[in-house]
Motif scaffolding. Structure first.
Motif, short mmCIF file in Angstrom:
data_model
loop_
_atom_site.label_atom_id
_atom_site.label_comp_id
_atom_site.label_asym_id
_atom_site.label_seq_id
_atom_site.Cartn_x
_atom_site.Cartn_y
_atom_site.Cartn_z
N ILE A 110 -24.52 -88.63 21.09
CA ILE A 110 -25.10 -90.38 21.89
C ILE A 110 -26.91 -90.19 21.71
O ILE A 110 -27.83 -89.06 21.54
CB ILE A 110 -25.48 -89.55 23.20
CG1 ILE A 110 -24.30 -89.54 24.15
CG2 ILE A 110 -26.34 -91.29 24.22
CD1 ILE A 110 -23.62 -88.97 25.21
N VAL A 111 -27.96 -91.88 21.48
CA VAL A 111 -28.50 -91.31 20.72
C VAL A 111 -29.72 -91.60 22.12
O VAL A 111 -29.78 -91.76 23.72
CB VAL A 111 -29.30 -93.12 20.65
CG1 VAL A 111 -30.56 -92.85 20.73
CG2 VAL A 111 -28.59 -93.46 18.90
N THR A 112 -30.77 -90.44 22.31
CA THR A 112 -31.29 -90.56 24.18
C THR A 112 -33.01 -90.49 23.69
O THR A 112 -33.22 -90.69 24.98
CB THR A 112 -31.46 -88.63 23.81
OG1 THR A 112 -32.06 -88.13 22.80
CG2 THR A 112 -30.43 -87.98 23.65
N VAL A 123 -39.15 -92.80 15.29
CA VAL A 123 -38.73 -91.62 15.06
C VAL A 123 -37.40 -91.74 15.89
O VAL A 123 -37.44 -92.63 16.71
CB VAL A 123 -39.38 -90.42 15.40
CG1 VAL A 123 -40.50 -90.39 15.19
CG2 VAL A 123 -39.55 -90.17 17.07
N VAL A 124 -35.92 -90.98 15.41
CA VAL A 124 -34.89 -91.53 16.61
C VAL A 124 -33.86 -89.66 16.64
O VAL A 124 -34.11 -89.27 15.27
CB VAL A 124 -33.10 -92.46 15.04
CG1 VAL A 124 -32.65 -92.24 16.83
CG2 VAL A 124 -33.92 -93.79 15.29
N TRP A 125 -33.70 -89.85 18.26
CA TRP A 125 -32.93 -88.36 18.43
C TRP A 125 -31.80 -88.99 19.00
O TRP A 125 -31.44 -89.63 19.38
CB TRP A 125 -33.97 -88.39 20.05
CG TRP A 125 -35.43 -87.28 18.99
CD1 TRP A 125 -36.31 -88.36 19.42
CD2 TRP A 125 -35.63 -85.88 19.19
NE1 TRP A 125 -37.32 -86.94 19.36
CE2 TRP A 125 -37.49 -86.05 19.46
CE3 TRP A 125 -34.63 -85.27 19.25
CZ2 TRP A 125 -37.73 -84.83 19.19
CZ3 TRP A 125 -35.46 -83.99 18.79
CH2 TRP A 125 -36.74 -83.31 18.57
N PRO A 129 -23.14 -82.98 18.37
CA PRO A 129 -21.98 -81.53 19.15
C PRO A 129 -22.82 -80.39 19.71
O PRO A 129 -23.49 -79.98 18.60
CB PRO A 129 -20.93 -81.29 18.25
CG PRO A 129 -21.04 -82.61 17.30
CD PRO A 129 -22.18 -83.80 17.43
N GLY A 130 -21.81 -79.35 20.70
CA GLY A 130 -23.13 -78.09 20.68
C GLY A 130 -24.48 -77.94 21.88
O GLY A 130 -24.99 -77.32 21.53
N ARG A 131 -24.84 -79.12 21.85
CA ARG A 131 -25.61 -79.73 22.63
C ARG A 131 -26.63 -79.57 21.31
O ARG A 131 -28.43 -79.80 22.26
CB ARG A 131 -25.81 -78.96 24.00
CG ARG A 131 -24.77 -79.34 25.09
CD ARG A 131 -25.54 -78.71 26.02
NE ARG A 131 -26.53 -78.68 26.86
CZ ARG A 131 -27.15 -78.15 27.62
NH1 ARG A 131 -26.02 -76.62 28.50
NH2 ARG A 131 -28.31 -79.18 28.69
N GLN A 132 -26.49 -80.12 20.17
CA GLN A 132 -28.22 -80.05 19.40
C GLN A 132 -28.70 -81.08 19.11
O GLN A 132 -27.45 -82.09 19.38
CB GLN A 132 -27.84 -78.96 17.74
CG GLN A 132 -27.21 -77.61 18.19
CD GLN A 132 -26.19 -77.84 16.55
OE1 GLN A 132 -26.32 -78.28 15.30
NE2 GLN A 132 -26.86 -76.04 16.24
N MET A 133 -29.36 -81.24 19.38
CA MET A 133 -30.63 -82.30 18.72
C MET A 133 -31.00 -82.95 17.87
O MET A 133 -31.83 -81.43 17.22
CB MET A 133 -32.00 -82.79 19.70
CG MET A 133 -31.57 -82.16 21.19
SD MET A 133 -30.57 -83.66 21.82
CE MET A 133 -31.18 -84.66 22.16
#
Length: 203
Positions: A110-112, A123-125, A129-133
Motif C-alpha cells: 500500500i502506498v502510504t 519520494v514514494v513510501w 509484507p511484514g510491515r516493512q516500509m
C-alpha cells in the motif's frame, strides 16, 4: 351504592402516541441512509484496513526484484553504510540508471506517502509484507500512484532522477527498507533477485 373504579386500578393498555413510535426509527433510519450514501467512500477505506492487516501477517521477503526497469542484479553495487553529510550513514542502496527509467515497486503493498523532502527529493513510501516500509527517493517525477493505492510487484511508482540532495549527481534511485528495528540493507535481497518470488497475495 357502588363507587366508580379508581383510575389507578384501570388496567386497560395506554395507547402510545404515534409520534413517539415514529421517533424510535428516526435515528436508525438516518444512520442507514448515511452509510448507504457514504458507502462508495467507506468501503475502500475498510478494504485498505483489512489488506494492511493481511500484509502485516505475511513474512518479510528474503529476495527482491531490482526496482529499476532494465537494471540487472549484476550491475548493483553495495552502497550501504557509506559516509554522508552531517555525519550520516547511507541507509539504502543507490541504483544508477538513465534519467526517466521507470522505478518499479519491489513488493506488493500500500502506498502510504508520496511527496517531496529535502534529502530524498520526490519520494514514494510503500508498506509491504511484514510491515516493512520501502522508500524510493530522488525520483524525477512520481508515477500515477497516491496514498492509499494498492500496488503489485512491478507497479510503476516513479522515474529515475536526481532530485533532493542528489541534484547534480548521476541519476539514480535511492532504495531503502525500514523494519521495526530500523533500516536494513537491501543489497543482499536484491542480489538474490533471480530467486525472488512475490509473497502470496492476501485473499
Amino acid at each position: 351504592m357502588t363507587e366508580p373504579p379508581s383510575p389507578r386500578n384501570d388496567t386497560r393498555p395506554t395507547a402510545v402516541p404515534p409520534s413517539r413510535g415514529l421517533s424510535r426509527w428516526i435515528v436508525p433510519a438516518t444512520i442507514v441512509a448515511i452509510v448507504w450514501v457514504a458507502w462508495p467512500w467507506v468501503k475502500p477505506a475498510i478494504d485498505r484496513v483489512i489488506y494492511a492487516g493481511q500484509l502485516a501477517s505475511l513474512p518479510a521477503p528474503t529476495a527482491l526484484p531490482v526496482p529499476v526497469q532494465g537494471v540487472s542484479r549484476q550491475a548493483l553495487r553495495d552502497t550501504w553504510g557509506g559516509a554522508r553529510s552531517g555525519g550520516r550513514r547511507h541507509e539504502g542502496i543507490d541504483i544508477f540508471a538513465t534519467r526517466g527509467r521507470p522505478v518499479l515497486s519491489a513488493t506488493e503493498g500500500i502506498v502510504t506517502r508520496t511527496g517531496t523532502n529535502t534529502l530524498g527529493g520526490n519520494v514514494v513510501w510503500v508498506m509491504g509484507p511484514g510491515r516493512q516500509m520501502h522508500y524510493y527517493a530522488h525520483l524525477e517525477r512520481h508515477g500515477d500512484v497516491g496514498p492509499g493505492d494498492r500496488v503489485a510487484v512491478g507497479t510503476v511508482l516513479g522515474y529515475v532522477g536526481d532530485t533532493g540532495n542528489a541534484r547534480g549527481t548521476p541519476p539514480h534511485l535511492h532504495y531503502g527498507i525500514y523494519a521495526a528495528g530500523g533500516a536494513i540493507n537491501p543489497y543482499p535481497m536484491l542480489r538474490n533477485a533471480s530467486d525472488a518470488r512475490p509473497a502470496a497475495s492476501p485473499r
